[in-house]
Design a protein around this motif. Structure first.
Motif: not given
Ligand SMILES: Nc1nc2c(ncn2[C@@H]2O[C@H](COP(=O)(O)OP(=O)(O)O)[C@@H](O)[C@H]2O)c(=O)[nH]1
Ligand SMILES: [Mg+2]
Length: 302
Positions: A228-233, A248-258, A277-283
């Protein structure tokens, strides 16, 4: 830039506004002096870039400013975008499918990080590329989790292996076996982020991984961590912990919206560079895209 990607860029830019404004503000009506670097340091730290990556970026930026003989703050901002791009570049890597049939992708992460939602979005992304997908509902601990994945399977009209109250490893085993039998291109395994029992989450995930290997000796081909991109450090701590247990072979970082903490990608790049691999900016289904370092830096700095 293709029209679709332009639309995505704008979405990303809007999403990263909270992270970006503090950094951008440093350059408004500014002189190139120590105060600028000090303010930039604070802004980067505020954006959860972390001490190490912040230090690295500032040193790198000073070098660039010197070499380019930059004379105004707007130029320095562009050089910062270059520095961030170069720092994030090693995280850029496409998810490869097709080498194995099926490509088995195990998806892990803490509760609420966005695993199930990302699997839904990823299914759509893969289907768009012509891949057939089978979902495995290995978060068997909560009925709601299974149902949530069923909804995504329906939305994407893909098959799902699910078992009421079943064992997560057994579901994963069945799914990989079914994926092989049915000639699926990809099997996506959704897992739990928290267990209601005394069982240790990491042990459970290790077990799933082991059992998947029993169903297919070459699997899992990918082990993704959703953060979750809101998790910070704290995201960095999660990356370390899951990487040490699962590899791990890869990450997906979600919730970069807001989020105001999008700088965490720089921290990851500096301290635990696992491909994003991917980033998410919404539901919504289309709110997931491949990660591009230059695009991210540009969206961040406007
Ligand atoms: N704003 C936003 N919300 C998201 C994103 N990804 C997931 N969510 C929401 O985060 C919550 C938890 O997601 P879920 O997929 O159930 O997490 P899981 O426990 O890791 O499977 C849900 O309300 C999702 O709609 C994202 O990229 N942006
Ligand atoms: Mg879930």
């Amino acid at each position: 830039m293709a029209a679709e990607r332009k639309g995505w860029f704008n979405k990303l830019k809007t999403g990263l506004r909270k992270t970006g404004t503090g950094i951008q503000a440093v350059f408004v009506n500014a002189q190139i002096d120590d105060a600028l670097y000090e303010e930039l340091e604070s802004a980067l730290l505020m954006a959860d870039t972390g001490v190490k990556a912040t230090e690295f970026l500032l040193d790198d930026l000073r070098g660039r400013v010197k070499r380019q003989m930059a004379t105004d703050a707007a130029q320095v901002k562009r050089l910062l975008a270059d520095a961030i791009t170069d720092l994030l570049k090693p995280l850029e890597k496409p998810l490869m499918i097709g080498q194995f049939t099926p490509t088995v992708i195990m998806v892990a992460g803490v509760n609420g990080a966005g695993k199930t939602t990302s699997i839904g979005k990823l299914t759509k992304h893969l289907a768009n590329e012509g891949a057939s997908v089978l979902l495995a509902a290995a978060d068997t601990f909560r009925a709601a989790a299974r149902e949530q994945l069923l909804v995504w399977a329906d939305r994407n009209t893909v098959e799902i292996v699910s078992q009421e109250g079943g064992d997560p490893s057994a579901v994963s085993f069945d799914a990989v076996t079914a994926g092989k039998a049915r000639g699926k291109d990809v099997v996506l395994v959704d897992t739990a982020g928290r267990l209601p029992t005394q069982l240790h989450l990491m042990d459970e995930l290790k077990k799933i991984k082991r059992v998947v290997t029993k169903a297919d000796a070459t699997a899992p081909h990918e082990v993704l961590l959703v953060i979750d991109g809101n998790t910070g450090q704290n995201a960095l701590a999660q990356v370390r912990a899951f990487d040490e247990t699962l590899g791990l072979t890869g990450l997906v970082v979600t919730k970069l919206d807001g989020t105001a903490k999008g700088g965490v990608l720089c921290a990851i790049a500096r301290e635990r560079p696992i491909p994003v691999y991917f980033i998410g900016v919404g539901e919504k289904l289309e709110d997931l895209e491949t990660f591009n370092a230059r695009e991210f830096a540009q969206a961040l700095l406007g």
